[in-house]
Motif scaffolding. Sequence first.
Motif, PDB file in Angstrom:
ATOM      1  N   ASN A 184       0.824  -1.202   0.000  1.00  0.00           N
ATOM      2  CA  ASN A 184       0.000   0.000   0.000  1.00  0.00           C
ATOM      3  C   ASN A 184       0.865   1.262   0.000  1.00  0.00           C
ATOM      4  N   ARG A 185       1.913   1.261   0.793  1.00  0.00           N
ATOM      5  CA  ARG A 185       2.802   2.423   0.796  1.00  0.00           C
ATOM      6  C   ARG A 185       3.698   2.435  -0.445  1.00  0.00           C
ATOM      7  N   LEU A 186       4.046   1.253  -0.938  1.00  0.00           N
ATOM      8  CA  LEU A 186       4.955   1.159  -2.077  1.00  0.00           C
ATOM      9  C   LEU A 186       4.387   1.843  -3.312  1.00  0.00           C
ATOM     10  N   TRP A 187       3.125   1.554  -3.654  1.00  0.00           N
ATOM     11  CA  TRP A 187       2.572   2.165  -4.863  1.00  0.00           C
ATOM     12  C   TRP A 187       2.408   3.672  -4.689  1.00  0.00           C
ATOM     13  N   ARG A 188       2.116   4.106  -3.468  1.00  0.00           N
ATOM     14  CA  ARG A 188       2.007   5.542  -3.198  1.00  0.00           C
ATOM     15  C   ARG A 188       3.370   6.226  -3.349  1.00  0.00           C
ATOM     16  N   THR A 189       4.408   5.574  -2.836  1.00  0.00           N
ATOM     17  CA  THR A 189       5.761   6.125  -2.958  1.00  0.00           C
ATOM     18  C   THR A 189       6.175   6.213  -4.424  1.00  0.00           C
ATOM     19  N   MET A 190       5.867   5.173  -5.193  1.00  0.00           N
ATOM     20  CA  MET A 190       6.190   5.183  -6.623  1.00  0.00           C
ATOM     21  C   MET A 190       5.477   6.322  -7.346  1.00  0.00           C
ATOM     22  N   LEU A 191       4.218   6.537  -6.994  1.00  0.00           N
ATOM     23  CA  LEU A 191       3.446   7.612  -7.622  1.00  0.00           C
ATOM     24  C   LEU A 191       4.059   8.973  -7.305  1.00  0.00           C
ATOM     25  N   LYS A 192       4.374   9.197  -6.041  1.00  0.00           N
ATOM     26  CA  LYS A 192       4.954  10.483  -5.645  1.00  0.00           C
ATOM     27  C   LYS A 192       6.319  10.696  -6.295  1.00  0.00           C
ATOM     28  N   ASP A 193       7.124   9.633  -6.328  1.00  0.00           N
ATOM     29  CA  ASP A 193       8.451   9.737  -6.934  1.00  0.00           C
ATOM     30  C   ASP A 193       8.359  10.038  -8.429  1.00  0.00           C
ATOM     31  N   ALA A 194       7.372   9.444  -9.106  1.00  0.00           N
ATOM     32  CA  ALA A 194       7.213   9.672 -10.545  1.00  0.00           C
ATOM     33  C   ALA A 194       6.925  11.138 -10.836  1.00  0.00           C
ATOM     34  N   ILE A 195       6.106  11.749 -10.007  1.00  0.00           N
ATOM     35  CA  ILE A 195       5.789  13.170 -10.202  1.00  0.00           C
ATOM     36  C   ILE A 195       7.030  14.025  -9.996  1.00  0.00           C
ATOM     37  N   ARG A 196       7.730  13.797  -8.914  1.00  0.00           N
ATOM     38  CA  ARG A 196       8.872  14.650  -8.589  1.00  0.00           C
ATOM     39  C   ARG A 196      10.099  14.368  -9.458  1.00  0.00           C
ATOM     40  N   ALA A 234      -0.500  18.052 -10.539  1.00  0.00           N
ATOM     41  CA  ALA A 234       0.574  17.244  -9.960  1.00  0.00           C
ATOM     42  C   ALA A 234       0.762  17.497  -8.467  1.00  0.00           C
ATOM     43  N   ASN A 235       0.817  18.756  -8.069  1.00  0.00           N
ATOM     44  CA  ASN A 235       1.012  19.045  -6.647  1.00  0.00           C
ATOM     45  C   ASN A 235      -0.179  18.590  -5.813  1.00  0.00           C
ATOM     46  N   ASP A 236      -1.390  18.827  -6.313  1.00  0.00           N
ATOM     47  CA  ASP A 236      -2.578  18.385  -5.582  1.00  0.00           C
ATOM     48  C   ASP A 236      -2.552  16.873  -5.380  1.00  0.00           C
ATOM     49  N   LEU A 237      -2.252  16.145  -6.451  1.00  0.00           N
ATOM     50  CA  LEU A 237      -2.233  14.690  -6.355  1.00  0.00           C
ATOM     51  C   LEU A 237      -1.138  14.221  -5.408  1.00  0.00           C
ATOM     52  N   TRP A 238       0.030  14.831  -5.495  1.00  0.00           N
ATOM     53  CA  TRP A 238       1.133  14.442  -4.613  1.00  0.00           C
ATOM     54  C   TRP A 238       0.730  14.597  -3.151  1.00  0.00           C
ATOM     55  N   PHE A 239       0.135  15.732  -2.813  1.00  0.00           N
ATOM     56  CA  PHE A 239      -0.249  15.966  -1.418  1.00  0.00           C
ATOM     57  C   PHE A 239      -1.408  15.068  -0.988  1.00  0.00           C
ATOM     58  N   GLN A 240      -2.321  14.770  -1.902  1.00  0.00           N
ATOM     59  CA  GLN A 240      -3.412  13.844  -1.575  1.00  0.00           C
ATOM     60  C   GLN A 240      -2.856  12.481  -1.183  1.00  0.00           C
ATOM     61  N   VAL A 241      -1.936  11.979  -1.988  1.00  0.00           N
ATOM     62  CA  VAL A 241      -1.375  10.653  -1.734  1.00  0.00           C
ATOM     63  C   VAL A 241      -0.466  10.672  -0.505  1.00  0.00           C
ATOM     64  N   ASN A 242       0.207  11.783  -0.293  1.00  0.00           N
ATOM     65  CA  ASN A 242       1.134  11.887   0.836  1.00  0.00           C
ATOM     66  C   ASN A 242       0.425  12.090   2.174  1.00  0.00           C
ATOM     67  N   ALA A 243      -0.835  12.521   2.131  1.00  0.00           N
ATOM     68  CA  ALA A 243      -1.534  12.919   3.355  1.00  0.00           C
ATOM     69  C   ALA A 243      -1.661  11.798   4.375  1.00  0.00           C
ATOM     70  N   SER A 244      -1.669  10.559   3.922  1.00  0.00           N
ATOM     71  CA  SER A 244      -1.854   9.435   4.843  1.00  0.00           C
ATOM     72  C   SER A 244      -0.536   8.867   5.364  1.00  0.00           C
TER      73      SER A 244
END
Length: 201
Positions: free
Chosen positions: A34-46, A108-118
């Motif tokens: 669960n954290r892995l896919w979120r980390t991958m998503l955030k890393d892809a954006i940045r 991109a920023n909105d999505l990053w913060f949404q995924v990072n919020a948890s």
Amino acid sequence: MGCMHAFVWGETHPEFADALMPLACEPTAIVGRNRLWRTMLKDAIRADPAWQGGEYDAQPVQGLRVAVDLLVLAGGAPMPLQRDLATPEAVDTYAKTQIERRLPSLDANDLWFQVNASTGYDPSADLEKITAPVTWINSADDFINPPELGLSEQFAPRIAKGRYRLIPNSVEGRGHGTHTWARFWKDDLVELLARSELAAR
């Protein structure tokens, strides 16, 4: 109120709600896949040079394309996808359509913060503080909260007035999105409201 918020509010403000119905989550830290896919998503954006440290003039499209792909996988349900995408051509068309449909509405920023919020979410220590009647429901086809981990069975007994139900896997399921279809849990809601009414007397 989101599923994770239900657990947090239920233990932080036990007197706040007459009933709680968390749908599609676990009351524990976001780790493992669960954290892995979120980390991958955030890393892809940045990692997209167009992100420019968040000060972009145009959306970092390459990073967002990866994000959409991960959202499709994490939110999908295996049985209906197997049924509906039964040919290589159907899969290719679906993947392209998802990008075309989802990409224009993303920031991109909105999505990053949404995924990072948890990132710091973890109500597991204080579940005993929840006093309201609870009906907690997950679905067996949820990539994000896979039932084979046994987490729900571990935590549910610690909620004094809690009831847990797992929606079985089926071609009618919607993966993580099953919780947005009331036909899967409307009877549970009716029962919860009846229980909460009795508890209030």
